[in-house]
Each structure stands twice: as structure tokens, then as C-alpha cells.
Enzyme design. Structure first.
Site, PDB file in Angstrom:
ATOM      1  CD  GLU A  91     -10.198 -11.445   5.360  1.00 29.00           C
ATOM      2  OE1 GLU A  91     -10.933 -11.937   4.467  1.00 29.00           O
ATOM      3  OE2 GLU A  91      -9.202 -10.747   5.098  1.00 29.00           O
ATOM      4  CG  PHE A 153      -6.157   1.458   0.059  1.00 34.47           C
ATOM      5  CD1 PHE A 153      -6.889   1.037  -1.046  1.00 34.47           C
ATOM      6  CD2 PHE A 153      -5.266   0.569   0.644  1.00 34.47           C
ATOM      7  CE1 PHE A 153      -6.733  -0.240  -1.558  1.00 34.47           C
ATOM      8  CE2 PHE A 153      -5.103  -0.717   0.136  1.00 34.47           C
ATOM      9  CZ  PHE A 153      -5.838  -1.121  -0.960  1.00 34.47           C
ATOM     10  CD  GLN A 154      -6.993  -3.024   1.978  1.00 34.34           C
ATOM     11  OE1 GLN A 154      -6.166  -3.088   2.868  1.00 34.34           O
ATOM     12  NE2 GLN A 154      -7.192  -4.014   1.118  1.00 34.34           N
ATOM     13  CE  LYS A 203       0.701  -0.439   8.641  1.00 33.94           C
ATOM     14  NZ  LYS A 203       0.822  -0.555   7.182  1.00 33.94           N
ATOM     15  CG  MET A 514     -34.464 -25.910   4.607  1.00 33.07           C
ATOM     16  SD  MET A 514     -35.291 -27.389   5.210  1.00 33.07           S
ATOM     17  CE  MET A 514     -34.269 -27.831   6.617  1.00 33.07           C
TER      18      MET A 514
END
Lengths: 604, 221
Positions: A91, A153-154, A203, A514
Site C-alpha cells: 500500500e 479484525f483488521q 463495509k 547521507m
């Protein structure tokens, strides 16, 4: 990319045709309905379809994302849409790709993710877009409303997590209005000062039934943008410009986002005012023009930093005076009166006090200034001084054949081998600075980098987004560092699957370069965790992904290998083994005086 | 170590005489002073929607603005809420707060109130009441209302300006204070003046920023 989108369409139409033929008896009637259905799409039946319809209404052609449980209804609706969805490997890549798409196309880029880990993986990309004011819309799945707040969940409090890193975000609560929420997010992302917006989509809301078509994209009433600056202050600023002897224009990212490059170029050339850009402003003014002093700031050119330090009038347009540009506030343009053009009132006097605040759209305000300034400033001596600084502090470098390959040489070689409109994306680190300094940018929207947030790993996913937004005949080159590339190189699988013509040059010094440079300068050379001698062979890794892999160790390999990589039709990766000790100069130490930039290690 | 660019070293370069203060303002020898923090009340009219308070409070915390109190409540329009914030910041910081608040999409208008605005706070003070007569005398002094009493304690409600409540707390202190709960300041502008109104919001956005600080016209040419 339009070809790819076209590939999807015929299949879709076939399906539609089948349906319509079974629905209607006469073939003639079927044709009629077919012609009709192209102009009037089928009514929406679910929240998810309303979401996709909102995107279609906004003219969205591409989206980047990763599928998942809570976003599934939206993907199901996308299945029937002409919007071309690029499935990313992570993502974070989706967010950076959408960000770069927004920079190159000027229209908000779209990214999608599911709830929980999908949404949190977008956060870096959102923060990046927020810092750089890039237009972008993120759509995240969310657990069903009845489970929200139960640690389902999630589940993540996505709007809570993303509030500090988005321009605006919304938790959608109703299937009837979810489409309009997306339309509004799209409008907000692009209007005024651009930025990332997010809509969280539970959802049950996307699965829910609705026949409500989304409203057209428009911003809420409470959101107001001032287009034109106060005429009185414009007149005062114009007078200041006419009377100045050491004027400088400082063009920021807002010039590019506000499509004001042309107006700024005309203004600068007409009045012969030297031009400096910030890093996000690269491309706003042609760097091969005599008036260009290129970029100022921590790793800006010596001449830009001398000019910005000694000017008496600073015309800052679409810049937010970030600390990487200003160095220490006390020593920043200390003799200059500041004319500050910005569309966001909150940028006025945030870091540097504006003597002439001009709030408005960059292009409009520059036109107002153009109309108001009658006489050019008398700055012949000043321009000569700037040219003198240009030769005193030229960006030349040594590249002896018998020493390790210098990165500047590679950047210049790629620049020479490609056209002016080539898009450059970068990761973050030393390679990014060399890509700023040694590539000659002449056009807006050809420089795509992570400025404000400094996100390592930005380069490859940004190249994917840029490639999809770019014209087919435009080259896309990504400069990356070994450490930066390693962070998101799973995106190569996407580039291979989509056969995206991208050339990645990994400036490989087997260091987080760097950090190593700073450790040498400020931590007595103690290379704590910056030595990356365990780097993979990137050319072979590229081949493992199905891309073309190349390797450069010496000067005499540079030209041919670059040519081969550029001519490869698809993603190619050049593992360029550069001098591991090469450092970026000039350098203004953090919080230092821009005029006191160091040219060598021992000046730090 | 080798490498580096050519050119005069830092010590050979001219340096301008001017300086800016830490607020980015060019230092004029006559007004060299840096702004000191001052206490002020900012009122914001916002859309009455979920998350708006968190948007506002989150803005204050992530931008490190020093917030003294924050209250929120509905207004006569059920779609609007009023947020009253008391802050202590130097002037440029107060300007920033107003501009940053105004930038939030659900925020309709923002105003800094005049020092003479009506400012009220409510406090509940629970004290030991071993000497009820004395406690009640103090309560009368501050127009405090008794809201609860028991053989050991008395709880008073006081409304008023912050100074009055602090004075009352000081005085009640002699009896032994068990607990205090305060609401923070809420405020309205005096007279016909509107505190932070939806009307003229357009003007308040940018023109306010334009005119907050009087700009100086060129004077050194």
C-alpha cells in the site's frame, strides 16, 4: 497507458452486449440500448457502486491499490468500471504512485487500501503528499459500522490516525451519501492548496443498497479560497520591486501546482530578475536560462545561496520557507523585504515574516504583479554579481578516470541521453541531491521527489505513478540509492507485470550515504548502522523480477549501458557502483547560515 | 579526504549586516524585542459533526501551541458548535493559531476576542466543612452556591472570570480543599458585536491574514 485502459473496455462492452441481447428481442433495439448505455450508465445499486461512480464522474482514469477484506465491495464495483486499477505490491507504493500521478498529471491521484494494516500502510504516503501539498485521494475500507470501536479484525481508527497527515478526512456513515463523500474528497484534494484527502468506507456502507447518484465534485461551503490578492498590497509590492536593487524571485512547489510557471518566467525575463527555486519548485524556471541560479537551501548551489542571502527584495511564490531552504531563520535573507505569494493564508509569516502578504492563486497574483510593475528594477550590478557567484561557485566536479566512478557523472550522462521532458523521480538521500544538482530541469512536472517528508523508498513507486500519468513518448528515469531502493523494490513486480518503461539508476555506494556523510562530519566518522555492505546485486535482483538488469563499475561502461537500459522496452535497473566516499556539496549545516555553505568536508 | 567544490571559503565571503529574530522578523534596532507570550481567548464556530473537537485539539497538540483551556458546546443553530480556546502565545503564534484553525475544513469562522469580552468559567470546589459557618461566609463572599453538603464536606459551585475562581480557591484553601473540577473558559463578545459568526466568513479568511499585521511600504529607497 490509455492502451491498457482500452484493453479493458472491449471485454466490458462484450459482456454488456451479451446482457442486452438476452434482454431484448430485436438486434436493432439492442444496438439502440447500447448507444444509450454509453451516455447514461446503469443506475447505482450499492454504496460501492456510488463510490466508483463518483470517481468516474470526476474523470478518474487510473487508481492504485491493494485488495483486502473491508475494501472488497469497492473492488467488486471497480471490476465493471473503465477505471484502470494498478495492483501494487504494497500500500505504501500505492500511495506514492498516486502522489506522483497527481504531480505529473495535475489531477488528484487515487489510491485504495483495505482497513487496518492496509490503511496504516498508506500513512507514510499520505504524510508525504501532505507535506508536499500533492493532490491525492485515499479510499480505505473499514470494518462494518456495528464492529467499529470493538477492536474488530483488521480495525484501525483510520480517520484518527490520518487526521494529522491529511488535508481532510471523512468517515462515511451512509450508503446514500458515500458517493458524495468521495466526490467532495476529490474536489477538496485539488482545490486551493492541494493535499491528500481520505474517505473511510465501512463495509456495510459500501455493501448497502442505494439508488442515490453521487453529487458532482464540489468543496463544502466552509472551504474558501481567495484567488486574487489585495490590490493595495499588490501596488505596494510592485513599488517595492521597482525600487529594489537586488531582487530575487524564489519559486516554490506552489508555482508548479498553480500552473504559474509561464507567468513567472515572463515576469522574471521581462524585468531581468534572477530566479531561485526551492526543491519542490524545480522545473518552474528553466535551469539553463541565464537568470536561473537553480536551487537554494541545504544542498542548493553556492550562487543561489549567496543571492538569497544578499538580496534586498525576495519575491517568494508558492513556498513555505521550510528549514531545509532557510537554514537558520536569523540569517535567512536578513536584508530582504519579503513579498510572499501563497494561496494558503496560514503560510504567511509562519516561518519568515512577510512584509507584503499576497494571498491568492499564484498565476493570478503574478499576473496582478505583472500589471502593477511599470518599471524594471535597476539591478545591473546585482545581476553581474550573481553571474560572478555562478562562476566562483560553479557546480563543476572532478572525475579522474583512474578513480572510482563519481555519481555526478552518471546523473549528467543520463540527462544527456534523454529528452528535456524526461520525468525524474528519486528516493531520498545523497542520490536525490545529485539528481537535483546535476540534472538540468527545464519543464514543470518533470521533477518528482519526496521533499518535505524525505521518504526513503519513494523513487520506484513514484516512477510507476509517473509512468502511468506521463505521455507515452516521455521517458521516466528513477534515481535511487541502494538503501532507498531496498525499501520499496517489491514494486518492480508491478513494473514488470504492467511492462512499464522505467529506467532505474541505483547509485550504489553500499552505505546509507547521507547518514554516512553526516556521521563523517558530525559524529567523528562513527558509521553506526549506515554501512550497507550486505547489499544484493541489484542487476540480478531485477532479472529475478523479470526486469532487465545492468551493472556499471567504470566510466567507460556508462554511456553504452545507459543507452541499452533506456532502449529496453520495460523496466530496467542499472546497479551503478559509485565512489563509496562521494559526498554532497555544497552543504549548509542544519540551522546554519545559507551564505556560509561548505564546499568541502573541512569547511563543515 | 579529497573532493569538494572550488570557490572562496566561508570566511572570505561577505556577510550581510541584518538579522532576523526567532519569529522570522527582520530586526529593527528600535524594536529589537521578540514578542512575549500573552493570554487570549479565541472563539471558533464549527460544523457540529463528529470528530471536529479532535481535529481542533489535535491541531493544537501537533503544532505545539500552548493551550490553557478548551470548551465546546452547541449554539442556537443545531448544525453549529462553538469552541472557545484560551491560549498563551506570542503574537505571531496567536496569528498562526487563527490561520491554522481556519484552515480546517469543518471550521466556519475564527475570532480572537477583545480583552473586555465576557469570559466565564464554572468550578466545583469540595472543601472540608468542619466549621460550616466560616465556610459558608467565604462562599457568600464569592457568590458560591452550595450544591452538596455532608457532615464532613461542602461542595460549592462558582461561576465567574478565571481570576475570581482562582481567588475563591485560594480563600477556600484555608479549610482544606478535597477536590476541584473546572470547566475552562467560555466567552462571548460584548454588545451587538458577533463573537465568531458565519456571515462574512469569506472576508475573514484571507483578508484577515492580509491585514492582521500592517504591512510596511518600502522606506529605504
Amino acid at each position: 497507458m490509455s492502451e491498457r485502459a482500452a484493453k479493458v473496455t472491449p471485454a466490458d462492452e462484450e459482456e454488456q452486449d451479451d446482457d442486452q441481447i438476452t434482454d431484448s428481442a430485436a438486434p436493432d433495439a439492442a444496438q439502440e440500448i447500447d448507444a444509450e448505455s454509453e451516455t447514461t450508465p446503469a443506475p447505482v445499486t450499492s454504496g460501492a457502486e456510488a463510490v466508483v461512480r463518483a470517481l468516474e464522474n470526476a474523470g478518474v482514469e487510473h487508481a492504485f491499490g491493494v485488495q483486502g477484506g473491508a475494501i472488497m465491495p469497492v473492488y467488486d464495483a471497480l471490476y465493471d468500471s473503465d477505471i484502470y486499477h494498478v495492483t501494487m505490491a504494497h500500500e505504501q507504493g500505492a500511495a506514492h504512485a498516486a502522489d506522483a500521478y497527481g504531480i505529473v498529471s495535475g489531477k488528484p491521484g487515487i489510491c485504495l487500501a483495505t482497513s487496518g494494516p492496509g490503511a496504516t500502510n498508506l500513512v507514510t504516503g499520505l504524510a508525504d503528499a501532505d507535506m508536499d501539498s500533492d493532490p491525492m485521494v485515499a479510499l480505505t475500507g473499514q470494518v462494518p459500522t456495528e464492529l467499529v470501536g470493538n477492536d474488530a479484525f483488521q480495525e484501525t481508527d483510520t480517520t484518527g490516525v490520518t487526521t494529522p497527515v491529511t488535508k481532510d478526512n471523512t468517515f462515511s456513515s451512509d450508503s446514500d451519501t458515500v458517493g458524495s463523500d468521495v466526490s467532495e474528497a476529490f474536489a477538496l484534494a485539488g482545490e486551493g492548496r492541494p493535499g491528500p484527502t481520505l474517505v473511510d468506507l465501512p463495509k456495510d456502507v459500501t455493501n448497502g443498497e442505494t439508488d442515490r447518484e453521487p453529487d458532482a465534485p464540489s468543496v463544502p461551503e466552509t472551504y474558501e479560497v481567495q484567488e486574487r490578492a489585495d490590490e493595495e498590497i499588490v501596488a505596494a509590492a510592485a513599488e517595492r520591486i521597482e525600487n529594489s536593487n537586488k531582487p530575487v524571485m524564489l519559486l516554490g512547489g506552489g508555482v508548479i501546482k498553480g500552473e504559474a510557471s509561464e507567468a513567472c518566467r515572463e515576469f522574471a525575463v521581462e524585468h531581468e530578475i534572477p530566479v531561485i527555486t526551492t526543491m519542490p519548485g524545480i522545473g518552474a524556471f528553466p535551469e539553463d536560462h541565464e537568470l536561473s541560479l537553480e536551487m537554494a537551501g541545504m544542498h542548493g548551489t553556492g550562487y543561489a545561496n549567496m543571492a538569497i542571502t544578499h538580496c534586498d527584495t525576495l519575491i517568494g511564490i508558492g513556498t513555505r520557507f521550510d528549514d531545509r531552504l532557510t537554514g537558520g531563520i536569523e540569517t535567512f535573507a536578513p536584508d530582504a523585504e519579503l513579498i510572499h505569494v501563497d494561496i494558503d493564508p496560514a503560510e504567511i509569516s509562519k516561518n519568515i515574516h512577510a512584509d507584503y502578504p499576497l494571498i491568492g492563486d499564484a498565476a493570478t497574483v503574478v499576473e496582478q504583479l505583472t500589471a502593477a510593475v511599470d518599471e524594471s528594477p535597476e539591478a545591473t550590478k546585482w545581476r553581474a554579481q550573481c553571474q560572478q557567484w555562478k562562476s566562483d561557485y560553479s557546480m563543476a566536479y572532478d572525475a579522474p578516470e583512474d578513480e572510482p566512478l563519481q555519481p555526478e557523472f552518471v546523473v549528467e550522462a543520463l540527462d544527456e541521453a534523454t529528452d528535456d521532458d524526461t520525468i525524474v523521480t528519486t528516493g531520498v538521500g545523497q542520490h536525490q541531491m545529485w539528481a537535483c544538482q546535476y540534472w538540468t530541469y527545464t519543464e514543470p512536472r518533470t521533477w518528482v521527489s519526496s521533499h518535505g517528508l524525505g521518504t526513503m523508498g519513494y523513487g520506484l513507486p513514484a516512477a510507476i505513478g509517473a509512468r502511468i500519468a506521463a505521455d507515452d513518448d516521455q521517458d521516466v528515469v528513477c534515481f535511487d540509492g541502494d538503501g532507498s531502493f531496498l525499501m520499496t523494490l517489491q514494486g518492480l513486480s508491478v513494473a514488470v507485470r504492467e511492462n512499464l518503461d522505467i529506467t532505474v539508476a541505483v547509485l550504489n555506494n553500499e552505505y546509507i550515504g547521507m547518514v554516512r556523510q553526516w556521521q563523517d562530519a558530525f559524529f567523528e566518522g562513527r558509521h553506526s548502522a549506515s554501512d550497507y555492505h550486505w547489499m544484493p546485486e541489484f542487476d540480478k535482483l531485477a532479472e529475478a523480477f523479470g526486469a532487465a538488469g545492468f551493472r556499471i563499475d567504470d566510466y567507460d561502461e556508462v554511456a553504452d549501458t545507459i543507452e541499452e537500459a533506456l532502449s529496453y522496452d520495460g523496466p530496467s535497473v542499472i546497479d551503478v557502483h559509485i565512489d563509496p566516499e562521494a559526498n554532497v556539496f555544497p552543504m549548509v549545516p542544519s540551522g546554519g547560515d545559507n551564505g556560509q555553505f561548505a564546499l568541502t568536508e573541512d569547511q563543515l | 579526504m579529497k573532493r569538494g567544490l572550488e570557490g572562496p571559503p566561508p570566511e572570505d565571503r561577505p556577510t550581510p549586516a541584518g538579522r532576523r529574530n526567532k519569529q522570522g522578523i527582520r530586526i529593527d534596532p528600535e524594536v529589537e524585542a521578540t514578542h512575549e507570550p500573552r493570554r487570549t481567548v479565541i472563539s471558533a464556530l464549527v460544523a457540529h459533526e463528529p470528530g471536529v473537537l479532535s481535529d481542533v485539539s489535535g491541531l493544537f497538540s501537533r503544532r505545539q501551541f500552548n493551550i490553557e483551556s478548551l470548551t465546546v458546546g452547541p449554539t442556537k443553530d443545531e448544525d453549529r458548535a462553538r469552541i472557545t480556546v484560551v491560549v498563551e502565545e506570542p503574537d505571531p503564534g496567536i496569528d498562526q493559531i487563527k490561520k491554522q484553525l481556519r484552515k480546517l475544513v469543518p471550521v466556519i469562522s475564527v475570532r480572537e476576542l477583545e480583552p473586555d469580552a465576557m469570559q466565564r468559567e464554572l468550578a466545583l470546589i469540595k472543601v472540608d466543612a468542619e466549621d460550616p459557618a466560616q465556610v459558608s461566609a467565604v462562599a457568600d463572599m464569592y457568590d458560591a452556591t452550595t450544591v452538596d453538603s455532608s457532615p464532613e464536606t461542602a461542595t460549592f459551585e462558582i461561576t465567574g472570570a478565571r481570576q475570581k475562581i482562582e481567588a475563591a480557591i485560594d480563600t477556600f484553601g484555608q479549610f482544606g480543599i478535597r477536590e476541584i473540577s473546572r470547566t475552562g473558559t467560555t466567552a462571548l463578545a460584548r454588545g451587538t458585536e458577533e463573537t465568531a459568526a458565519a456571515v462574512n466568513a469569506t472576508e475573514s479568511t484571507a483578508t484577515e491574514a492580509n491585514h492582521d499585521k500592517p504591512y510596511q511600504t518600502a522606506n529605504d529607497d
